[in-house]
Scaffold this motif. Structure first.
Motif, mmCIF file in Angstrom:
data_model
loop_
_atom_site.group_PDB
_atom_site.id
_atom_site.type_symbol
_atom_site.label_atom_id
_atom_site.label_comp_id
_atom_site.label_asym_id
_atom_site.label_seq_id
_atom_site.Cartn_x
_atom_site.Cartn_y
_atom_site.Cartn_z
ATOM 1 N N PRO A 42 0.815 -1.217 0.000
ATOM 2 C CA PRO A 42 0.000 0.000 0.000
ATOM 3 C C PRO A 42 0.849 1.268 0.000
ATOM 4 C CG PRO A 42 0.022 -0.970 2.190
ATOM 5 C CD PRO A 42 0.754 -1.922 1.289
ATOM 6 N N ALA A 43 0.361 2.286 -0.707
ATOM 7 C CA ALA A 43 0.958 3.630 -0.686
ATOM 8 C C ALA A 43 2.458 3.600 -0.931
ATOM 9 C CB ALA A 43 0.650 4.325 0.643
ATOM 10 N N VAL A 44 2.875 3.015 -2.029
ATOM 11 C CA VAL A 44 4.303 2.902 -2.329
ATOM 12 C C VAL A 44 4.855 4.259 -2.773
ATOM 13 C CG1 VAL A 44 3.876 2.181 -4.726
ATOM 14 C CG2 VAL A 44 6.030 1.603 -3.620
ATOM 15 N N ASN A 45 6.038 4.604 -2.254
ATOM 16 C CA ASN A 45 6.689 5.868 -2.608
ATOM 17 C C ASN A 45 8.198 5.668 -2.690
ATOM 18 O OD1 ASN A 45 4.243 6.846 -0.592
ATOM 19 N ND2 ASN A 45 4.451 8.133 -2.396
ATOM 20 N N ARG A 46 8.822 6.463 -3.528
ATOM 21 C CA ARG A 46 10.287 6.418 -3.624
ATOM 22 C C ARG A 46 10.903 6.842 -2.293
ATOM 23 N NH1 ARG A 46 12.280 9.581 -8.851
ATOM 24 N NH2 ARG A 46 14.254 8.849 -7.988
ATOM 25 N N GLU A 70 5.182 -10.952 2.157
ATOM 26 C CA GLU A 70 5.164 -10.212 3.417
ATOM 27 C C GLU A 70 6.166 -9.064 3.325
ATOM 28 O OE1 GLU A 70 5.943 -12.764 6.712
ATOM 29 O OE2 GLU A 70 4.394 -14.224 6.170
ATOM 30 N N TYR A 71 5.904 -8.010 4.081
ATOM 31 C CA TYR A 71 6.816 -6.867 4.078
ATOM 32 C C TYR A 71 6.740 -6.177 5.433
ATOM 33 C CZ TYR A 71 2.691 -3.970 3.807
ATOM 34 O OH TYR A 71 1.493 -3.369 4.101
ATOM 35 N N GLN A 72 7.773 -5.429 5.733
ATOM 36 C CA GLN A 72 7.771 -4.608 6.951
ATOM 37 C C GLN A 72 8.549 -3.340 6.644
ATOM 38 O OE1 GLN A 72 9.193 -6.565 10.444
ATOM 39 N NE2 GLN A 72 8.951 -4.778 11.769
ATOM 40 N N GLU A 73 7.892 -2.216 6.852
ATOM 41 C CA GLU A 73 8.593 -0.955 6.589
ATOM 42 C C GLU A 73 9.609 -0.700 7.691
ATOM 43 O OE1 GLU A 73 7.822 3.647 5.233
ATOM 44 O OE2 GLU A 73 6.106 2.410 5.829
ATOM 45 N N ALA A 146 0.985 0.576 9.789
ATOM 46 C CA ALA A 146 2.103 -0.328 9.495
ATOM 47 C C ALA A 146 2.081 -1.518 10.453
ATOM 48 C CB ALA A 146 3.427 0.415 9.598
ATOM 49 N N GLN A 147 1.797 -1.271 11.720
ATOM 50 C CA GLN A 147 1.728 -2.357 12.706
ATOM 51 C C GLN A 147 0.538 -3.275 12.420
ATOM 52 O OE1 GLN A 147 1.505 -0.067 16.307
ATOM 53 N NE2 GLN A 147 3.724 0.090 16.554
#
Length: 742
Positions: A42-46, A70-73, A146-147
């Motif tokens: 979601p909401a991908v940004n450079r 899976e991903y974790q910012e 994010a959590q």
């Protein structure tokens, strides 16, 4: 199963991003390398940094890619990383200059200041108290989501659903789901029982939980409603629901009784057995029965002139000579509060409708004519010359912002102001639509219901037209005689043959009904494409493959299902071209000039006619149009319906549309097409039925071409299997006057 691995890095370029489902293709840079990642983000940004978990895969066209599930910012720690994050668009109101100023001021402590000491942001030039509060609020919301998103990844809940949940529950999302994951079904569109059940299982919730059984009962009832039933026998239901949930029938019964006391479900004795209703369908069925009886027994506005004279004068005006059967049907509809006229193609239903309207018009009666779909209403207008509308439009269906739901403007408190209401294509009307219609018709109004009871039943729950006829409480007349002009058409003759269980006549010289024999599905597919591209336009001069031909099919999936047929036909009828823009949406590609169909009612979509600049709202399930333009800068697709009704869709609305080169027979109800083409191959027996073939054949006006096996066609004629549809309207109508049912 391959073990997932982790890769880390920051987004350096976004190659593709679908804002509807968050599908992302991006280039990621780490300290050692640069690589492509593919997945849902979601909401991908450079500039944003992530830890991705997944596997390396080799794409045949694009080479090696990292496919993540899976991903974790990861919050950046360098000055450049923090500045890039702040200016990425995550925190609205912070541009590059402001981000640089914040980092210059607070350095590596930036995130600590934003989260814990937001008042200090006012030390940066250009940031006041209001803006500092907004920045902190946005940062905390981002961190919170994010959590939540990370929490849901362990349950394979896609980010798009995590976002929907967050919008409903906010900071309480995780706690709400932990307490009762089954409430997601009611609160979040797109999450059904099966998905909620998987979440609950992973959370360790007991399979015998009351939450689970309550939700499972509602889901099991929804399955029956989705199959067209208004109720289900209680014993059968408890057994099937118990099997579905893998619990005991006693547990299902106990919760079922609770739901009944709470008013969500209704149980009653119908024809000597206990049956279970979802409450809205019970109330609708009960009210439809009461309204029909009331309309049938109410005093009617008298017709001043002699009915025989009116019929004779109408014959003189129109030049049409009516048969005695037709005259009887007309007289009956004039004299009764509620009337049903049913019959197959070529039996004169349209002639009767036109004559009835003419008679009432000459008597000064306010008359309305409507049909369940926009296509059916348009066809009535074309054949009768009288303006017809959809039933929904007749009832002023509108969106209520305060209630966030659709409402009927016309109802018992504000009824329709007509003396006569004629409803055509009534076989398509389900119990909820009939309830809305009857609730808005005041006593004393004549209701004339016209349709073909031998066609497929409605997609929605109920079997209104058939029940009205079977009850023998409503005045009904069946037209059986095929008139002279119609007898010249093998389409009409064969439709009636099929309906009587007789095999159709095919391939007679200078006739309009053909069977092209092909051995297998691949050959059938190639023949259908050749018919559309070359053979039919050559045989029927001026026949346009896009506008005049319609490929029908019994099924959606498989080589000869509507999904694959649409892809194949799009490729040959509207192939990729440099001068035609296109837009990918999921596994579909929409292209300028494509033939498309609206697949759900949208009463808020605005349209505009360019010839007279009139405007209106409402595009309906089954409306067919053509893509005029695709604007990728504005993220819009413009579709033209009815040759002059322009509708603009935002890219986020494309799930309301699908290609219409091929449609299912069910979707074709209420429509007529110059040329109908249909594959005849193996399909499940529940679909390979006589009335499906009858419905498909009766859609054609100029030609019907069946492609496939003669034996399969015969098998469909022989299969008079009509799946029992649990519907109590006929029983109620029979019992109402004796007070057996209240």
């Amino acid at each position: 199963m391959d073990k997932m691995i982790e890769v880390r890095g920051s987004i350096s370029e976004v190659i593709y991003y679908n804002k509807d489902n968050y599908y992302t293709i991006a280039v990621v840079e780490s300290e050692e390398e640069q690589f492509t990642v593919v997945g849902y983000l979601p909401a991908v940004n450079r500039g944003r940094e992530y830890c991705f978990r997944g596997m390396w895969k080799n794409h045949p066209a694009y080479g090696e890619q990292f496919s993540f599930t899976e991903y974790q910012e990861e919050m950046p720690s360098t000055y450049d990383g923090i500045e890039s994050f702040l200016s990425s668009g995550v925190l609205k109101g912070i541009g590059r200059k402001t981000a640089a100023a914040i980092v210059r001021k607070f350095g590596e402590e930036t995130f600590t200041v934003i989260e814990n000491e937001p008042y200090r942001l006012t030390e940066v030039n250009g940031i006041g108290e209001k803006k500092s509060a907004a920045i902190t609020e946005a940062f905390l919301a981002h961190k919170e989501f994010a959590q939540i998103s990370l929490f849901f990844q362990q349950f394979s809940i896609a980010p798009v659903y995590a976002m929907k949940l967050y919008k409903v529950y906010g900071a309480d999302t995780i706690q709400a789901v932990k307490e009762n994951p089954y409430q997601l079904i009611d609160d979040v569109f797109g999450i059904g029982f099966k998905k909620a059940d998987k979440i609950a299982e992973k959370m360790g919730i007991d399979r015998n939980s009351e939450y689970r059984i309550r939700s499972g009962i509602k889901y099991a009832l929804w399955i029956y409603v989705n199959e067209g039933h208004t109720y289900v026998p209680q014993k059968l239901f408890c057994e099937n629901a118990a099997e579905l949930m893998e619990v005991g029938t006693e547990q299902v019964y106990d919760i079922l009784i609770q739901l009944t006391f709470e008013g969500e479900i209704h149980i009653e004795n119908l024809e000597g057995r206990a049956v279970v209703f979802e409450m809205p369908y019970f109330l609708a069925e009960q009210n439809v029965c009461k309204c029909l009886i009331t309309l049938n027994n109410s005093p009617l506005k008298p017709i001043r002139l002699n009915v025989d004279q009116l019929i004779n004068s109408t014959e003189s005006e129109t030049g049409i000579v009516l048969s005695e059967n037709q005259k009887y049907a007309i007289k009956s509809s004039l004299q009764n509060g509620v009337s049903v006229i049913t019959g197959g193609p070529g039996t004169g239903k349209t002639t009767i409708i036109n004559t009835i309207i003419k008679i009432f018009e000459n008597n000064g009666f306010a008359t309305a004519i409507a049909a369940p779909t926009g296509r059916a209403a348009k066809r009535i207008t074309e054949t009768s010359g009288y303006e017809a509308s959809t039933i929904h439009r007749l009832l002023d269906y509108y969106y209520s912002e305060g209630e966030d739901t659709m409402r009927l403007g016309k109802n018992s408190e504000d009824p329709l102001q007509y003396d006569v209401i004629i409803i055509d294509e009534a076989s398509m009307i389900d119990i909820l639509l009939m309830n809305g219609l009857l609730s808005a018709i005041k006593p004393g109004t004549r209701l004339i219901v016209v349709g073909d009871a031998d066609q497929l039943p409605p997609v929605g729950a109920g079997n209104v037209l058939r029940d009205m006829i079977d009850s023998e409480m409503i005045n009904s007349f069946k037209l059986t005689e095929i008139y002279r002009q119609a007898k010249e058409s093998l389409i009409v003759v064969n439709a009636h043959k099929i309906n009587k269980g007789e095999y159709p006549e095919c391939n007679e010289k200078d006739k309009d009904f053909f069977l092209l024999r092909e051995k297998n599905e691949k050959e059938m597919l190639e023949t259908i494409k050749a018919l559309c591209v070359r053979r039919l336009p050559k045989y029927y001069k001026g026949c346009d493959a896009m506008r005049d031909m319609q490929v029908l099919t019994p099924i959606r999936r498989g080589l000869l299902g509507s999904i694959n047929l649409n892809k194949e036909l799009q490729h040959v009828l509207n192939p990729p071209s440099e001068d035609r823009a296109e837009k990918a949406f999921g596994d579909k590609i929409f292209r300028e000039k494509d033939k498309v169909m609206q697949i759900r009612n949208n009463y808020q979509l605005e349209w505009k006619r360019l010839d007279d600049f009139t405007e209106g709202q409402g595009v309906f399930n089954g409306d067919v149009g053509f893509i005029k333009s695709i604007d990728k800068e504005l993220n819009e697709i413009t579709v033209v319906y009815d040759d002059n009704r322009y509708v603009t869709y935002d890219f986020s609305q494309l799930d309301e549309m699908e290609h219409a080169y091929s449609i299912t027979v069910h979707k074709s109800q209420g429509s007529e097409f110059p040329v109908v083409i249909m594959p005849v191959s193996w399909v499940p027996p529940i679909l390979a039925t006589r009335n499906l073939l009858y419905t498909a054949v009766s859609r054609g006006k100029k030609a019907v071409i069946l492609v496939g096996s003669e034996n399969k066609m015969y098998a469909m004629v022989d299969n008079n299997r009509i799946t029992e549809r649990y519907s109590g309207l006929a029983v109620r109508l029979k019992a109402f006057l004796t007070n057996d049912l209240l």
